[in-house]
Design an enzyme around this catalytic site. Structure first.
Site, PDB file in Angstrom:
ATOM      1  N   TYR A 133       5.272 -22.411  19.606  1.00  0.00           N
ATOM      2  CA  TYR A 133       6.200 -22.142  18.505  1.00  0.00           C
ATOM      3  C   TYR A 133       5.518 -22.340  17.160  1.00  0.00           C
ATOM      4  O   TYR A 133       5.751 -21.584  16.215  1.00  0.00           O
ATOM      5  CB  TYR A 133       7.427 -23.048  18.614  1.00  0.00           C
ATOM      6  CG  TYR A 133       8.495 -22.739  17.592  1.00  0.00           C
ATOM      7  CD1 TYR A 133       9.498 -21.799  17.861  1.00  0.00           C
ATOM      8  CD2 TYR A 133       8.494 -23.351  16.344  1.00  0.00           C
ATOM      9  CE1 TYR A 133      10.470 -21.493  16.924  1.00  0.00           C
ATOM     10  CE2 TYR A 133       9.461 -23.043  15.396  1.00  0.00           C
ATOM     11  CZ  TYR A 133      10.445 -22.120  15.682  1.00  0.00           C
ATOM     12  OH  TYR A 133      11.397 -21.814  14.750  1.00  0.00           O
ATOM     13  N   PHE A 150       9.853   4.843  -1.108  1.00  0.00           N
ATOM     14  CA  PHE A 150      10.026   4.906   0.337  1.00  0.00           C
ATOM     15  C   PHE A 150      11.372   4.286   0.652  1.00  0.00           C
ATOM     16  O   PHE A 150      11.826   3.375  -0.028  1.00  0.00           O
ATOM     17  CB  PHE A 150       8.899   4.204   1.100  1.00  0.00           C
ATOM     18  CG  PHE A 150       9.058   4.369   2.589  1.00  0.00           C
ATOM     19  CD1 PHE A 150       8.919   5.627   3.158  1.00  0.00           C
ATOM     20  CD2 PHE A 150       9.385   3.305   3.391  1.00  0.00           C
ATOM     21  CE1 PHE A 150       9.109   5.808   4.531  1.00  0.00           C
ATOM     22  CE2 PHE A 150       9.562   3.467   4.766  1.00  0.00           C
ATOM     23  CZ  PHE A 150       9.426   4.728   5.333  1.00  0.00           C
ATOM     24  N   THR A 151      12.009   4.778   1.697  1.00  0.00           N
ATOM     25  CA  THR A 151      13.414   4.454   1.964  1.00  0.00           C
ATOM     26  C   THR A 151      13.676   2.953   2.040  1.00  0.00           C
ATOM     27  O   THR A 151      14.507   2.420   1.297  1.00  0.00           O
ATOM     28  CB  THR A 151      13.843   5.130   3.267  1.00  0.00           C
ATOM     29  OG1 THR A 151      12.913   4.797   4.312  1.00  0.00           O
ATOM     30  CG2 THR A 151      13.897   6.645   3.108  1.00  0.00           C
ATOM     31  N   ASP A 162       1.552  -1.333  -0.847  1.00  0.00           N
ATOM     32  CA  ASP A 162       2.028  -1.017   0.500  1.00  0.00           C
ATOM     33  C   ASP A 162       0.813  -0.506   1.270  1.00  0.00           C
ATOM     34  O   ASP A 162       0.396   0.638   1.122  1.00  0.00           O
ATOM     35  CB  ASP A 162       3.131   0.041   0.448  1.00  0.00           C
ATOM     36  CG  ASP A 162       3.664   0.404   1.828  1.00  0.00           C
ATOM     37  OD1 ASP A 162       3.040   0.031   2.838  1.00  0.00           O
ATOM     38  OD2 ASP A 162       4.708   1.075   1.916  1.00  0.00           O
ATOM     39  N   LYS A 180       1.564   1.049  12.147  1.00  0.00           N
ATOM     40  CA  LYS A 180       0.914   2.320  11.806  1.00  0.00           C
ATOM     41  C   LYS A 180      -0.605   2.181  11.973  1.00  0.00           C
ATOM     42  O   LYS A 180      -1.103   2.269  13.082  1.00  0.00           O
ATOM     43  CB  LYS A 180       1.271   2.755  10.388  1.00  0.00           C
ATOM     44  CG  LYS A 180       2.685   3.332  10.250  1.00  0.00           C
ATOM     45  CD  LYS A 180       3.745   2.274  10.113  1.00  0.00           C
ATOM     46  CE  LYS A 180       5.096   2.815   9.686  1.00  0.00           C
ATOM     47  NZ  LYS A 180       6.116   1.755   9.606  1.00  0.00           N
ATOM     48  N   ARG A 208      13.010  14.516   5.935  1.00  0.00           N
ATOM     49  CA  ARG A 208      12.635  13.739   4.756  1.00  0.00           C
ATOM     50  C   ARG A 208      13.053  14.558   3.528  1.00  0.00           C
ATOM     51  O   ARG A 208      12.246  15.244   2.914  1.00  0.00           O
ATOM     52  CB  ARG A 208      11.128  13.456   4.739  1.00  0.00           C
ATOM     53  CG  ARG A 208      10.706  12.261   5.591  1.00  0.00           C
ATOM     54  CD  ARG A 208      11.348  11.007   5.106  1.00  0.00           C
ATOM     55  NE  ARG A 208      10.929   9.792   5.800  1.00  0.00           N
ATOM     56  CZ  ARG A 208      11.774   8.837   6.150  1.00  0.00           C
ATOM     57  NH1 ARG A 208      13.068   8.974   5.932  1.00  0.00           N
ATOM     58  NH2 ARG A 208      11.341   7.734   6.715  1.00  0.00           N
ATOM     59  N   PHE A 259      19.895   8.187   7.081  1.00  0.00           N
ATOM     60  CA  PHE A 259      19.159   9.125   7.935  1.00  0.00           C
ATOM     61  C   PHE A 259      19.012   8.597   9.359  1.00  0.00           C
ATOM     62  O   PHE A 259      18.836   9.371  10.295  1.00  0.00           O
ATOM     63  CB  PHE A 259      17.788   9.453   7.334  1.00  0.00           C
ATOM     64  CG  PHE A 259      16.865   8.269   7.181  1.00  0.00           C
ATOM     65  CD1 PHE A 259      15.955   7.961   8.169  1.00  0.00           C
ATOM     66  CD2 PHE A 259      16.904   7.487   6.042  1.00  0.00           C
ATOM     67  CE1 PHE A 259      15.101   6.879   8.027  1.00  0.00           C
ATOM     68  CE2 PHE A 259      16.058   6.405   5.893  1.00  0.00           C
ATOM     69  CZ  PHE A 259      15.147   6.091   6.888  1.00  0.00           C
TER      70      PHE A 259
END
Length: 456
Positions: free
Chosen positions: A71, A123-124, A212, A255, A379, A446
């Site tokens: 943990y 970006f969303t 980002d 990604k 998009r 979306f």
């Protein structure tokens, strides 16, 4: 294009569901014409996203077996921390369950009500977290980013004049929100030269730069390929040079880092890192696991090292580009130049007869699924959502369908079949009508909105 091939062998396979058009029509109606609401066993080729859909390597699967599920103080955390410090250059590393967990912590930590946050296109999830914290995102990307046909090589660049104007008028700017690459512009990169200009502006005004870094390795490849003076640098050197121009980053490891779950925050400032660790404990988990199993952190560490391999990233970029060139040859309008993680089809030019408020990109994604069982995503106006003050639809200049390529998953033959399917839909575009929305959730619509066809 130079000859290229995938720099890996395939030693495990997953069967692909094969469906009829009639089965797909029923599935799409049941899903309310939203490809996010399709079940994966109804999809033949799944190009919805590259987020968490990558194929892990044998080294990553071996790393899974080294998971230390303590943990507190898992040795896998320290392995991840050392790797991030070496490859990305950030001293302090706070793991999170995925990228939006990192965005949430950074937004809550830094934004106050009334703040304005300039960035190179929204970006969303990033914008939503900024808005929920009381801030407002302001787009300062170059104008070329909003023109799909413009072949400007760095459409992720910041317009420095726009940025200066926002800083001058805003009551407070907590940080600059800089992405590499820019997803909503079509996976377009920011140049190293422009990032240096952004850094200079930030230093003059005493403002942080938050990066980002989700697809920063892809951005580094484009810099190597396109930017003067960078051809002899390695991708790893360019990545580190980019990060060195920023104060902190948010990262979705799903990604570039080739894993199925995970993310992290990278920081240089010791006091901010202490705040981030504290918020991590509240929202994600203890600061040495951040909502992740130890085995996941070990797999991320290996994936980071694999992501900057020159053979890997070259094949990754060229596979996406090959699909884009196939669509261009068939007359399908796409965002140019082809970006890093996806080919973006310009639904405005495919369906000039469908008004934006009848969701042309959403309809196009549905038609591609009907034709071949290929799942893509919208998009455009659906992703842009509503203005929180007026309640009206935001109308982005770009109305796109994203054909997103997972890393190390599909062969070029798979993607050639997708290209033929998109071309077939394009050929009968004049007989296709728009959609109306029948259900709209409050946030990030979306993902869950539902639609039905207009005009038969």
């Amino acid at each position: 294009m130079d000859d290229w091939f995938e720099p890996y062998k395939i030693k495990a396979v997953e069967p692909i569901p094969m469906t009829t058009r009639e089965e797909r029509a029923v599935a799409l109606d049941d899903a309310g014409w939203n490809t996010f609401l399709l079940r994966s066993d109804q999809v033949t080729i799944d190009l919805l996203t590259d987020s968490g859909t990558n194929a892990m390597s044998d080294r990553q699967w071996a790393a899974i077996m080294l998971g230390d599920e303590a943990y507190a103080g898992s040795r896998n955390f320290y392995r991840l921390e050392e790797t991030v410090r070496r490859v990305y250059g950030y001293e302090h590393v706070i793991p999170t369950h995925q990228g939006r967990g990192a965005e949430h912590i950074v937004s809550e930590m830094l934004i106050r009500p009334g703040d304005e946050v300039p960035g190179n296109m929204y970006f969303t999830t990033t914008r939503l977290h900024q808005e929920l914290a009381g801030g407002a995102f302001v787009d300062v990307v170059v104008d070329e980013a909003h023109d799909p046909a413009n072949r400007y090589p760095f459409k992720g660049d910041v317009d420095i004049e726009k940025l200066e104007k926002v800083i001058e008028r805003a009551a407070r700017v907590p940080y600059l929100s800089i992405a590499g690459t820019v997803n909503m512009a079509g996976g377009q990169p920011i140049s190293l030269a422009n990032l240096r200009q952004v850094r200079a502006v930030a230093d003059r005004h005493g403002i942080m730069v938050i990066f980002d870094a989700t697809r920063a390795v892809e951005n580094a490849w484009f810099i190597k390929e396109r930017e003067s003076g960078c051809a002899d640098m390695t991708v790893a050197e360019i990545l580190l040079a980019m990060c060195d121009l920023t104060d902190a980053c948010t990262m979705s490891a799903k990604k570039d880092s080739l894993v199925n779950i995970g993310g992290w925050i990278g920081l240089r400032d010791t006091e901010l890192a202490a705040q981030a660790r504290n918020l991590c404990v509240v929202y994600e988990g203890l600061h040495t696991y951040g909502g992740l199993a130890g085995r996941d952190m070990e797999a991320i560490a290996v994936g980071i090292e694999e992501s900057v391999d020159e053979h890997h990233i070259r094949a990754r970029i060229l596979q996406v580009r090959e699909l884009g060139e196939q669509l261009l040859a068939a007359g399908v309008p796409i965002v140019e130049p082809v970006g890093g993680h996806a080919v973006f089809v310009d639904a405005r030019r495919v369906f000039p007869h469908i008004p934006q408020e009848e969701f042309p990109a959403q309809r196009l994604a549905g038609e591609i699924y009907l034709d071949s069982g290929t799942r893509t995503m919208e998009r455009g106006i659906v992703s842009a959502g509503r203005d929180p003050e007026t309640g009206h639809h935001r109308h982005p200049a770009l109305e796109l369908v994203r054909i997103t390529i997972p890393r190390r998953v599909y062969t070029s033959r798979h993607l050639a079949a997708v290209g033929r399917s998109v071309a077939d839909v394009h050929a009968r575009r004049e007989e296709i009508h728009g959609l109306e929305m029948t259900f709209e959730p409050t946030y990030l619509r979306f993902f869950q909105a539902r639609f039905r066809p207009l005009g038969g």
